[in-house]
Structures are given as structure tokens and as C-alpha cells.
Scaffold this motif. Structure first.
Motif, PDB file in Angstrom:
ATOM      1  N   PHE A 127     -17.222  -1.905   3.914  1.00 22.65           N
ATOM      2  CA  PHE A 127     -16.855  -0.611   3.332  1.00 22.65           C
ATOM      3  C   PHE A 127     -16.932  -0.652   1.810  1.00 22.65           C
ATOM      4  O   PHE A 127     -17.483   0.247   1.168  1.00 22.65           O
ATOM      5  N   ASP A 128     -16.392  -1.715   1.228  1.00 23.72           N
ATOM      6  CA  ASP A 128     -16.399  -1.852  -0.232  1.00 23.72           C
ATOM      7  C   ASP A 128     -17.810  -2.129  -0.766  1.00 23.72           C
ATOM      8  O   ASP A 128     -18.198  -1.624  -1.827  1.00 23.72           O
ATOM      9  N   GLN A 129     -18.585  -2.924  -0.040  1.00 30.18           N
ATOM     10  CA  GLN A 129     -19.921  -3.309  -0.495  1.00 30.18           C
ATOM     11  C   GLN A 129     -20.869  -2.115  -0.589  1.00 30.18           C
ATOM     12  O   GLN A 129     -21.645  -2.004  -1.540  1.00 30.18           O
ATOM     13  N   LYS A 184     -20.187   1.117  -0.840  1.00 32.91           N
ATOM     14  CA  LYS A 184     -19.755   2.290  -1.609  1.00 32.91           C
ATOM     15  C   LYS A 184     -20.681   2.554  -2.791  1.00 32.91           C
ATOM     16  O   LYS A 184     -20.951   3.713  -3.141  1.00 32.91           O
ATOM     17  N   GLY A 221      -6.872  -2.688   5.409  1.00 32.10           N
ATOM     18  CA  GLY A 221      -7.349  -1.619   4.537  1.00 32.10           C
ATOM     19  C   GLY A 221      -7.663  -0.297   5.196  1.00 32.10           C
ATOM     20  O   GLY A 221      -8.251   0.586   4.574  1.00 32.10           O
ATOM     21  N   GLY A 265     -17.144   7.593   5.138  1.00 35.66           N
ATOM     22  CA  GLY A 265     -16.817   6.180   5.296  1.00 35.66           C
ATOM     23  C   GLY A 265     -17.289   5.616   6.619  1.00 35.66           C
ATOM     24  O   GLY A 265     -18.302   6.044   7.170  1.00 35.66           O
ATOM     25  N   THR A 283      -7.617   3.448   6.360  1.00 37.99           N
ATOM     26  CA  THR A 283      -7.062   4.666   5.764  1.00 37.99           C
ATOM     27  C   THR A 283      -6.806   5.738   6.817  1.00 37.99           C
ATOM     28  O   THR A 283      -6.285   6.803   6.502  1.00 37.99           O
ATOM     29  N   ARG A 322       0.841  -1.189   0.000  1.00 39.09           N
ATOM     30  CA  ARG A 322       0.000   0.000   0.000  1.00 39.09           C
ATOM     31  C   ARG A 322       0.882   1.247   0.000  1.00 39.09           C
ATOM     32  O   ARG A 322       2.047   1.198   0.394  1.00 39.09           O
ATOM     33  N   TRP A 372     -16.414   8.585  -0.715  1.00 33.00           N
ATOM     34  CA  TRP A 372     -16.382   7.416   0.176  1.00 33.00           C
ATOM     35  C   TRP A 372     -14.959   6.837   0.174  1.00 33.00           C
ATOM     36  O   TRP A 372     -14.634   5.928  -0.572  1.00 33.00           O
ATOM     37  N   ASN A 373     -14.107   7.373   1.033  1.00 36.68           N
ATOM     38  CA  ASN A 373     -12.681   7.012   0.970  1.00 36.68           C
ATOM     39  C   ASN A 373     -12.023   6.864   2.327  1.00 36.68           C
ATOM     40  O   ASN A 373     -10.796   6.809   2.410  1.00 36.68           O
ATOM     41  N   LYS A 391     -13.642  -3.860   6.199  1.00 30.47           N
ATOM     42  CA  LYS A 391     -13.212  -3.488   4.850  1.00 30.47           C
ATOM     43  C   LYS A 391     -14.173  -4.060   3.802  1.00 30.47           C
ATOM     44  O   LYS A 391     -14.525  -3.382   2.821  1.00 30.47           O
ATOM     45  N   THR A 392     -14.634  -5.282   4.002  1.00 29.75           N
ATOM     46  CA  THR A 392     -15.601  -5.886   3.078  1.00 29.75           C
ATOM     47  C   THR A 392     -16.885  -5.068   3.046  1.00 29.75           C
ATOM     48  O   THR A 392     -17.431  -4.770   1.973  1.00 29.75           O
TER      49      THR A 392
END
Length: 227
Positions: free
Chosen positions: A179-181, A183, A210, A159, A212, A24, A192-193, A176-177
Motif C-alpha cells: 500500500f505504501d510502496q 502510493k 495499518g 486503495g 483503515t 493510532r 490513496w488512503n 501495508k508495505t
């Protein structure tokens, strides 16, 4: 180098090493200094060392520090649980709010945000592993909240924020899963970051999953004095 500058550099080095280990970019992870119970003078010294974003848990304590430090350029984050009767001063005096878990709270923050300020950055607090002692909405409620809050004026929904049980690093992956779903349900997905997770004891695991933004208190300032 001052003691504060040294401690800050040590944390940044840990963040950089964790980013490198997990392929990363170092710039993807923000350090938030958790400064509750520490004096305005301590924050001023940490600011001199290069730290410009601070997280506070207690409203009255934070407002007092803001008054004493108004000559400094500081990004103020409120990371405590948001009570309904505290939304007006929070909307007026902070750049970020991390502890929103109900639509009514977001609606109040939106309506009470002063017109001369930029939109208030929000994170939804999720009780990611179902702790009885923790605030936050249930993971299954996040999708609807994202759809609703992302439509509000004066709000920039950024987020999620989680505080898993100690040593439950698998919860970071679950966050994280999620968060991605969700978005895709955001009205402005480019905003959304932010995945706010990880503290002094588990920042490496959070970054690997993941995160941030890591919220660091003890490792920066030492043990807190609650007297």
C-alpha cells in the motif's frame, strides 16, 4: 440500548482499543457492516443504531435492499468479486467497489458511471498470499494497475483490499508495505488512503498492521442464514 446498538458499540470499543494499543487515532479506522444475507429490516435497525455504511456481496440481494431502504442515508459498498457482466448496475448503485482486480473492470465501471453521480470509489483487490481459492490480482501487478486506473474519469482510486488466509496475519503487514510502496504511482496520491482489511476474527491484528477499514459481519449481526 438495543441489541444492535450494543453489538456495534462492542466492535467500536475493540477498534478503539486496538488503535490505542498501536498509537493510532480511532478516527483513522472505519467500521463497514457486512450485511449479506441479512434483511433490509435488520439493516434499518443497525442504521438506527448509528451504522451508515454497509457492505454487500451479492448484487441482486443488495439492489433489493437499496430499494427498500431508499429513505435512509446509506453509503453502499460492494465487497464481492466484480464480474464483467455486472459492472453497469454496480456503477449506478454503489458508492464504493472493493473487488476490482483487472483494468477492463475499472474501465467499464468508469464508462458506465452515471454523469449525475460523484466519482465511484474503488479499491484494488490483491491476492496477497497467493491463495488458489481467492480472487484478486497478484501483488506484482498492483503497481501497473494503480498507474492505469488512477487516470480513469469517473473513478476515485482509494486503495487496496485483501482477504488473507485465516491466521496469516503476516499478510496484513505485507499488504501495508505494498500500500505504501504504490502510493507514489497514483495520479492523485491524496486519494490513496484506504486499506480495507480485517474481519470479525482478526480486526485487532489488521489495525495493528495499518488497516483503515474493517469489514465486520458476524460480530455485528450474528451467524448468517444461507437457507
Amino acid at each position: 440500548m438495543t441489541d444492535f446498538a450494543l453489538k456495534r458499540q462492542q466492535i467500536l470499543s475493540k477498534i478503539e482499543a486496538a488503535c490505542k494499543k498501536n498509537a493510532r487515532k480511532f478516527e483513522e479506522v472505519q467500521l463497514l457492516a457486512v450485511s449479506k444475507t441479512h434483511t433490509a429490516d435488520v439493516l434499518r435497525q443497525m442504521h438506527t443504531a448509528g451504522q451508515h455504511s454497509f457492505g454487500e456481496n451479492y448484487l441482486q440481494e443488495a439492489l433489493a435492499k437499496q430499494e427498500q431502504l431508499q429513505d435512509l442515508s446509506i453509503e453502499w459498498h460492494f465487497i464481492g468479486h466484480v464480474q464483467r457482466n455486472k459492472t453497469k448496475p454496480l456503477a449506478a448503485h454503489f458508492d464504493w467497489i472493493h473487488g476490482v482486480d483487472r483494468l477492463i473492470i475499472a474501465e467499464r465501471l468508469s464508462s458506465q458511471r452515471p454523469d449525475d453521480l460523484s466519482p465511484l470509489n474503488l479499491c484494488i483487490q490483491v491476492n496477497i498470499d497467493g491463495q488458489d481459492s481467492k480472487d484478486g490480482c497478484a501483488p506484482e501487478d498492483v503497481s501497473e494497475l494503480v498507474q492505469q486506473i488512477s487516470q480513469l474519469p469517473n473513478i476515485c482510486l482509494r486503495g487496496l483490499m485483501v482477504i488473507p488466509k485465516p491466521d496469516n496475519t503476516a499478510a496484513f503487514t505485507a499488504a501495508k508495505t505494498l500500500f505504501d510502496q504504490v502510493k507514489v504511482q497514483h495520479a492523485h496520491p491524496e486519494h490513496w488512503n484506504t486499506l480495507s482489511m480485517g474481519m470479525s476474527s482478526d480486526l485487532e491484528e489488521a489495525i495493528a498492521a495499518g488497516s483503515t477499514l474493517v469489514r465486520i459481519g458476524t460480530a455485528l449481526f450474528g451467524a448468517r442464514d444461507y437457507s
